[in-house]
Scaffold this motif. Structure first.
Motif, PDB file in Angstrom:
ATOM      1  N   THR A 119       0.719  -1.096   0.028  1.00  0.00           N
ATOM      2  CA  THR A 119       0.120  -0.206   0.073  1.00  0.00           C
ATOM      3  C   THR A 119       0.938   1.271   0.014  1.00  0.00           C
ATOM      4  O   THR A 119       0.639   2.202  -0.710  1.00  0.00           O
ATOM      5  CB  THR A 119      -0.892  -0.096   1.324  1.00  0.00           C
ATOM      6  N   ASN A 179       2.791   1.795  -3.321  1.00  0.00           N
ATOM      7  CA  ASN A 179       1.681   2.323  -4.493  1.00  0.00           C
ATOM      8  C   ASN A 179       1.451   3.776  -4.292  1.00  0.00           C
ATOM      9  O   ASN A 179       1.454   4.812  -5.041  1.00  0.00           O
ATOM     10  CB  ASN A 179       0.380   1.622  -4.027  1.00  0.00           C
ATOM     11  N   SER A 187       2.436   7.448  -6.272  1.00  0.00           N
ATOM     12  CA  SER A 187       1.358   8.450  -6.689  1.00  0.00           C
ATOM     13  C   SER A 187       1.950   9.870  -6.165  1.00  0.00           C
ATOM     14  O   SER A 187       1.414  10.610  -6.974  1.00  0.00           O
ATOM     15  CB  SER A 187       0.159   8.265  -5.884  1.00  0.00           C
ATOM     16  N   LEU A 220      -5.685  -0.239  -4.232  1.00  0.00           N
ATOM     17  CA  LEU A 220      -4.723  -0.115  -5.317  1.00  0.00           C
ATOM     18  C   LEU A 220      -3.541  -0.881  -4.805  1.00  0.00           C
ATOM     19  O   LEU A 220      -2.683  -0.263  -3.584  1.00  0.00           O
ATOM     20  CB  LEU A 220      -4.614   0.864  -5.889  1.00  0.00           C
ATOM     21  N   GLU A 221      -2.805  -1.684  -5.667  1.00  0.00           N
ATOM     22  CA  GLU A 221      -1.448  -2.256  -5.159  1.00  0.00           C
ATOM     23  C   GLU A 221      -1.005  -2.432  -6.531  1.00  0.00           C
ATOM     24  O   GLU A 221      -1.745  -2.473  -7.587  1.00  0.00           O
ATOM     25  CB  GLU A 221      -1.480  -3.466  -4.479  1.00  0.00           C
ATOM     26  N   TYR A 232      -2.368   3.061 -10.409  1.00  0.00           N
ATOM     27  CA  TYR A 232      -2.371   4.239  -9.462  1.00  0.00           C
ATOM     28  C   TYR A 232      -3.444   5.274  -9.521  1.00  0.00           C
ATOM     29  O   TYR A 232      -4.059   5.373 -10.570  1.00  0.00           O
ATOM     30  CB  TYR A 232      -1.072   5.104  -9.576  1.00  0.00           C
TER      31      TYR A 232
END
Length: 554
Positions: A326, A329, A333, A505-506, A510
């Motif tokens: 996590t 990711n 971002s 999300l992973e 993104y």
């Protein structure tokens, strides 16, 4: 049927199918590969870019006064030295008015075919456009190639496809017959003409000039409007190349090239407001700050206005399956293009007691430390760090970082990349805030700036995140949650706030990313903007149907 329409019809039909299925599709390869674009494409583009520097940009449109140009590469700190025809409002408008009549009367197929040919040629020149985007926006080359080239072209094609669908939805002619009992029926021959709204003005931004500019430009062209492109003074070249290509295709097809014009100005003597207020301008597409967006909304009440402005882009973390994945990711971002994306997350809301994981709760400090470590790991390799961060487009962003430091406890300091040379760089700044300090975080802090906000609990975090999206605007929102009931409530709440949500999300996907033909970029449901890239409402009002009825006398 026009020759260009026939040539590109398969692409158009595939684009229409993609807008309906919403699955992955793109006709324009995103990899900057010589095997795709030609083995010499990269070197030829570099030579062409070098030849443009320090010269008068070759654009065959009327210019009054001395040429203008003030672009500086954020990578080298050197002025590009490219000069452009100076935009003069009355001259631009007069030329567009002279040119637009024949364009408005052209068939839908002719206009769409020309728009598709322009996009095909822009795709062919993606390496040159990438150089232009890189050295005006400060993106890394790969990002400049993808976002400034194929991904922008996807958005332009999406607009053309939906415009074609809107313009061909209804028949252009019909026989209307109303029975009159024993008397002869009333018979009318009816015709409907597509009438463009007026001149379309595209107001460009400095960070994603093509990606944000192409939807409005191609939607207006396809629907029969002349277009004036007013780029940001610090990012003219990408749109100047676009205008040059469009004008070449129009001329080859027998149209006046002034259907598309470049309106270059300077930061000291802007012409944007004067253009936007001109009575002949019927459509305005704008990407930029909420301050100017507000001015447009307050002053252009009689025009069709489409805006993409700014958002606080919240993140809520109730829990996660894998903290390391996590944070990795989220770190990407936050770091991508140094946070200079309208989709970049800004406000990260956490329960003060920590988050849930399969192995038990993890405290706020540990989560914050894991995120800092993930950013440090991502940027530990200098080459990778440069590719991910790019550079800072505007020096004002560095001043913004300095102001943000004073708002709370600095968890991760922002600093230039070591050995970056003259490139203007800054790594992400993370600042811890308390939830009640809304004046600090409930506005956009453009750049590599993020706030970690301690909230009472997960419900408080969700409520504050949703309220900020609804009242201050959000183009994206992200959620990590293990509690499915909580996740369901969050999905409902963010949808009502008009903030598209990414969940858990992973890996290499993104929250920043928005895919043409699938994602609707901006909803128009909160202060982050009033339009969507690209939905039917974005194209339909750019032309209107005007009816003609003729009584049939047999």
């Amino acid at each position: 049927m026009s020759e260009l329409f026939a040539r590109h019809r398969a692409t158009l039909e595939a684009a229409l199918a993609a807008t309906r299925s919403r699955g992955y599709w793109s006709p324009y390869p995103e990899l900057p590969s010589g095997k795709i674009y030609g083995e010499t494409a990269k070197s030829e583009a570099e030579a062409a870019f070098a030849a443009l520097r320090g010269s008068l940009f070759p654009l065959d449109q009327e210019s009054r006064g001395e040429p203008v140009g003030e672009e500086v590469s954020p990578w080298t700190g050197e002025a590009l030295g490219i000069r452009y025809p100076r935009g003069e409002v009355e001259g631009l408008v007069a030329a567009a008015e002279r040119a637009r009549g024949a364009w408005a009367k052209a068939s839908v197929e002719t206009r769409v075919g020309i728009a598709l040919e322009i996009l095909a040629r822009l795709n062919r020149d993606s390496f040159l456009i990438a150089n232009a985007v890189q050295h005006t926006t400060g993106q890394s080359f790969v990002m400049a190639f993808q976002a400034g080239g194929p991904h922008a072209q996807d958005r332009g094609l999406e607009a053309v496809a939906l415009a074609f669908e809107a313009m061909t939805r209804f028949p252009r002619r019909a026989q209307w017959e109303k029975p009159q009992g024993k008397a002869a029926p009333i018979v009318l021959d009816k015709e409907w003409r597509l009438v463009p709204r007026g001149i379309g003005l595209v107001i460009g931004c400095s960070t994603f000039p093509t990606w944000n500019g192409y939807p409005g430009l191609f939607a207006s062209l396809a629907t029969g409007n002349a277009a004036i492109v007013k780029p940001h003074p610090m990012a003219v070249l990408p749109m100047a190349l676009t205008v040059r290509t469009a004008r070449a295709v129009l001329r080859e097809e027998g149209f006046d090239p002034d259907i598309v014009q470049l309106a270059a100005d300077t930061t000291a003597a802007p012409i944007t407001k004067e253009l936007a207020l001109h009575p002949a301008v019927g459509i305005v597409d704008f990407t930029g700050s909420p301050t100017f967006g507000r001015w447009l909304r307050e002053n252009l009440r009689d025009k069709l206005l489409f805006t993409e402005e700014a958002g606080t882009n919240p993140v809520v973390i109730q829990g996660c399956r894998d903290l390391e994945a996590t944070c990795a990711n989220l770190a990407f971002s936050l770091a991508l293009y140094s946070g200079q994306m309208c989709t970049a997350p800004q406000n990260l809301f956490f329960p003060a007691s920590g988050i849930a994981t399969p192995s038990g709760p993890i405290g706020f400090e540990e989560v914050a430390g894991a995120l800092v470590s993930a950013i440090d790991a991502l940027l530990s390799d200098p080459a990778r760090a440069s590719a991910v961060l790019g550079t800072i487009q505007n020096p004002a962003t560095l001043e913004r970082i300095a102001r943000a430091r004073s708002l709370g406890k600095v968890l991760r300091e922002s600093a230039p990349l070591p050995d970056a040379g003259p490139a203007r760089t800054a790594t992400p700044l993370l600042v811890e805030l308390v939830a009640h300090d809304e004046s600090a975080y409930c506005s956009e802090w453009f750049g590599p700036i993020a706030f970690l906000i301690r909230c009472r609990d997960a419900e408080d975090a969700l409520e504050r995140a949703v309220r900020s999206a609804r009242t201050r605007g959000a183009i994206t929102a992200a959620l990590w949650a293990l509690d499915e009931a909580f996740a369901a409530r969050a999905q409902d709440a963010f949808a009502e706030a008009g903030a598209p949500l990414s969940v858990n999300l992973e890996g290499p996907i993104y929250v920043n990313q928005a895919a043409a033909f699938s994602d609707f970029h901006v909803t128009g449901l909160n202060p982050a903007g009033n339009a969507t890239f690209v939905d039917p409402a974005f194209v339909a009002g750019r032309c209107r149907l005007c009816g003609i009825r003729r009584l049939r006398a047999d």
